[in-house]
Design a protein around this motif. Structure first.
Motif, PDB file in Angstrom:
ATOM      1  N   TYR A  14     -31.816   2.523  63.911  1.00  0.00           N
ATOM      2  CA  TYR A  14     -30.575   3.292  63.942  1.00  0.00           C
ATOM      3  C   TYR A  14     -29.364   2.439  63.595  1.00  0.00           C
ATOM      4  O   TYR A  14     -28.489   2.860  62.839  1.00  0.00           O
ATOM      5  CB  TYR A  14     -30.394   3.942  65.322  1.00  0.00           C
ATOM      6  N   PHE A  15     -29.307   1.251  64.170  1.00  0.00           N
ATOM      7  CA  PHE A  15     -28.243   0.299  63.870  1.00  0.00           C
ATOM      8  C   PHE A  15     -28.883  -0.983  63.320  1.00  0.00           C
ATOM      9  O   PHE A  15     -29.230  -1.884  64.089  1.00  0.00           O
ATOM     10  CB  PHE A  15     -27.429  -0.035  65.117  1.00  0.00           C
ATOM     11  N   PRO A  16     -29.098  -1.072  62.017  1.00  0.00           N
ATOM     12  CA  PRO A  16     -29.653  -2.308  61.449  1.00  0.00           C
ATOM     13  C   PRO A  16     -28.843  -3.532  61.874  1.00  0.00           C
ATOM     14  O   PRO A  16     -27.688  -3.412  62.325  1.00  0.00           O
ATOM     15  CB  PRO A  16     -29.553  -2.051  59.937  1.00  0.00           C
ATOM     16  N   PRO A  17     -29.415  -4.726  61.796  1.00  0.00           N
ATOM     17  CA  PRO A  17     -28.775  -5.929  62.342  1.00  0.00           C
ATOM     18  C   PRO A  17     -27.348  -6.181  61.878  1.00  0.00           C
ATOM     19  O   PRO A  17     -26.582  -6.850  62.591  1.00  0.00           O
ATOM     20  CB  PRO A  17     -29.717  -7.045  61.899  1.00  0.00           C
ATOM     21  N   ALA A  18     -26.948  -5.659  60.729  1.00  0.00           N
ATOM     22  CA  ALA A  18     -25.564  -5.846  60.280  1.00  0.00           C
ATOM     23  C   ALA A  18     -24.573  -5.283  61.294  1.00  0.00           C
ATOM     24  O   ALA A  18     -23.436  -5.772  61.399  1.00  0.00           O
ATOM     25  CB  ALA A  18     -25.355  -5.189  58.920  1.00  0.00           C
ATOM     26  N   HIS A  19     -24.968  -4.273  62.049  1.00  0.00           N
ATOM     27  CA  HIS A  19     -24.093  -3.718  63.087  1.00  0.00           C
ATOM     28  C   HIS A  19     -23.858  -4.752  64.188  1.00  0.00           C
ATOM     29  O   HIS A  19     -22.737  -4.905  64.685  1.00  0.00           O
ATOM     30  CB  HIS A  19     -24.722  -2.450  63.679  1.00  0.00           C
ATOM     31  N   ALA A  20     -24.914  -5.442  64.582  1.00  0.00           N
ATOM     32  CA  ALA A  20     -24.784  -6.479  65.613  1.00  0.00           C
ATOM     33  C   ALA A  20     -23.920  -7.628  65.122  1.00  0.00           C
ATOM     34  O   ALA A  20     -23.095  -8.170  65.872  1.00  0.00           O
ATOM     35  CB  ALA A  20     -26.161  -6.983  66.019  1.00  0.00           C
ATOM     36  N   GLU A  21     -24.109  -8.008  63.872  1.00  0.00           N
ATOM     37  CA  GLU A  21     -23.309  -9.101  63.314  1.00  0.00           C
ATOM     38  C   GLU A  21     -21.834  -8.714  63.236  1.00  0.00           C
ATOM     39  O   GLU A  21     -20.944  -9.536  63.528  1.00  0.00           O
ATOM     40  CB  GLU A  21     -23.858  -9.462  61.929  1.00  0.00           C
ATOM     41  N   ALA A  22     -21.567  -7.450  62.880  1.00  0.00           N
ATOM     42  CA  ALA A  22     -20.181  -6.982  62.835  1.00  0.00           C
ATOM     43  C   ALA A  22     -19.573  -6.951  64.225  1.00  0.00           C
ATOM     44  O   ALA A  22     -18.387  -7.271  64.412  1.00  0.00           O
ATOM     45  CB  ALA A  22     -20.116  -5.596  62.198  1.00  0.00           C
ATOM     46  N   LEU A  23     -20.373  -6.583  65.223  1.00  0.00           N
ATOM     47  CA  LEU A  23     -19.876  -6.569  66.597  1.00  0.00           C
ATOM     48  C   LEU A  23     -19.576  -7.981  67.081  1.00  0.00           C
ATOM     49  O   LEU A  23     -18.541  -8.237  67.704  1.00  0.00           O
ATOM     50  CB  LEU A  23     -20.911  -5.891  67.504  1.00  0.00           C
ATOM     51  N   GLN A  24     -20.467  -8.918  66.779  1.00  0.00           N
ATOM     52  CA  GLN A  24     -20.209 -10.318  67.134  1.00  0.00           C
ATOM     53  C   GLN A  24     -18.900 -10.798  66.511  1.00  0.00           C
ATOM     54  O   GLN A  24     -18.096 -11.473  67.162  1.00  0.00           O
ATOM     55  CB  GLN A  24     -21.360 -11.194  66.662  1.00  0.00           C
ATOM     56  N   ASP A  25     -18.666 -10.438  65.258  1.00  0.00           N
ATOM     57  CA  ASP A  25     -17.453 -10.863  64.561  1.00  0.00           C
ATOM     58  C   ASP A  25     -16.203 -10.189  65.111  1.00  0.00           C
ATOM     59  O   ASP A  25     -15.095 -10.746  65.015  1.00  0.00           O
ATOM     60  CB  ASP A  25     -17.565 -10.553  63.062  1.00  0.00           C
ATOM     61  N   ALA A  26     -16.366  -8.988  65.688  1.00  0.00           N
ATOM     62  CA  ALA A  26     -15.212  -8.209  66.146  1.00  0.00           C
ATOM     63  C   ALA A  26     -14.648  -8.692  67.473  1.00  0.00           C
ATOM     64  O   ALA A  26     -13.498  -8.395  67.805  1.00  0.00           O
ATOM     65  CB  ALA A  26     -15.593  -6.725  66.271  1.00  0.00           C
ATOM     66  N   VAL A  27     -15.447  -9.447  68.241  1.00  0.00           N
ATOM     67  CA  VAL A  27     -15.000  -9.898  69.554  1.00  0.00           C
ATOM     68  C   VAL A  27     -14.672 -11.384  69.503  1.00  0.00           C
ATOM     69  O   VAL A  27     -15.250 -12.132  68.702  1.00  0.00           O
ATOM     70  CB  VAL A  27     -16.069  -9.621  70.637  1.00  0.00           C
ATOM     71  N   PRO A  28     -13.757 -11.847  70.323  1.00  0.00           N
ATOM     72  CA  PRO A  28     -13.451 -13.285  70.353  1.00  0.00           C
ATOM     73  C   PRO A  28     -14.652 -14.082  70.889  1.00  0.00           C
ATOM     74  O   PRO A  28     -15.150 -13.802  71.982  1.00  0.00           O
ATOM     75  CB  PRO A  28     -12.260 -13.371  71.315  1.00  0.00           C
TER      76      PRO A  28
END
Length: 275
Positions: A228-242
């Motif tokens: 449902y959320f391919p790994p790019a979603h996790a990478e974007a979330l990591q990048d979005a938070v300090p």
């Protein structure tokens, strides 16, 4: 014998269960849309408590034994579910907790982290996404699972079991999934409301900002086979938070199944060491 208890919180009743010593750092587990506390397996909670954590799992509104509403008529927003979580901490006498939010409830974790930051020792996002039009869609090949006749318990059970299988990326225990669904159905006042009302609520956002305003340590846990959320979603979330930290669990789909718990538990234990 169950140790579940009903708590009056934020004008509703929430059913919760705790594991471990209340003097240990508290970990509040918030599962995804439609999922009761049972989707945080009791054995998982006990293992996490074994690391010296006070583990809290609970039924959100319209799941399990907590307050439920007519089908399609949830009178709450996502921010109300966030306020419920904070109110449950009050009811349990917990000043600050490590919040773990899965899938759709990543939005709830975000609201708690931004708008109720003093109550949050750390945040963990599991199998969730920051959203964004530039992120990849769900993987191709997902099966179409027809909505069941809600008056037919056998059809409903099969629908949810097959849905679990579809998100599992091959790490699937049908016997365990069926036992979970049967227990979930048995605890619910109206399982059609369970399966529909979270998708009908108002999806509002934090008043104080978004992922960039999070001030507590953030861990992102994600399956590398999430359909449902391919790994790019996790990478974007990591990048979005300090200073976010990402743990990508090999072989996991949407959620972390029992055979892959060890890596998840080790990362979570490390992330939640302080109170």
């Amino acid at each position: 014998m169950t140790t579940e208890k009903l708590f009056p919180v934020n004008g509703v009743e929430l059913c919760a269960e705790t594991f471990g010593d209340p003097g240990d750092p508290a970990v509040l587990l918030i599962h995804g849309g439609t999922a009761s506390m049972l989707w945080w397996d009791a054995a998982f909670c006990a293992k996490l408590a074994g690391y010296g954590r006070y583990v809290i799992r609970y039924d959100q509104r319209d799941t399990g034994r907590s307050t439920t509403y007519p089908v399609g008529e949830p009178p709450y927003a996502m921010s109300d579910l966030a306020t419920d979580a904070v109110g449950l901490l009050d009811a349990l006498g917990v000043e600050r907790a490590h919040v773990v939010a899965q899938s759709m409830s990543g939005g709830i974790g975000l609201i708690i982290g931004v708008d109720h930051a003093p109550r949050v020792a750390s945040l963990t996002f599991v199998s969730t996404s920051p959203g964004g039009d530039d992120l990849p869609p769900p993987a191709g090949g997902l099966p179409h699972i027809s909505t069941p006749d809600w008056g037919d318990p056998t059809a409903v059970e099969e629908y949810v079991v097959r849905s679990i299988e579809a998100e599992s990326a091959g790490v699937f225990d049908e016997e365990a999934a069926r036992a979970l669904v049967r227990a979930d159905m048995a605890r619910a006042a109206n399982y059609e409301a369970v399966m529909t009302n979270h998708y009908s609520m108002n999806f509002d956002e934090p008043k104080g900002g978004s992922f960039g305003e999070l001030t507590m340590p953030v861990l992102v846990v994600h399956g590398d086979q999430d359909p449902y959320f391919p790994p790019a979603h996790a990478e974007a979330l990591q990048d979005a938070v300090p200073d976010g930290r990402l743990v990508l669990i090999k072989g996991a789909g949407h959620g972390i199944p029992e055979p892959l718990w060890d890596e998840f538990l080790a990362a979570l234990a490390e992330h939640t060491e302080s109170s």
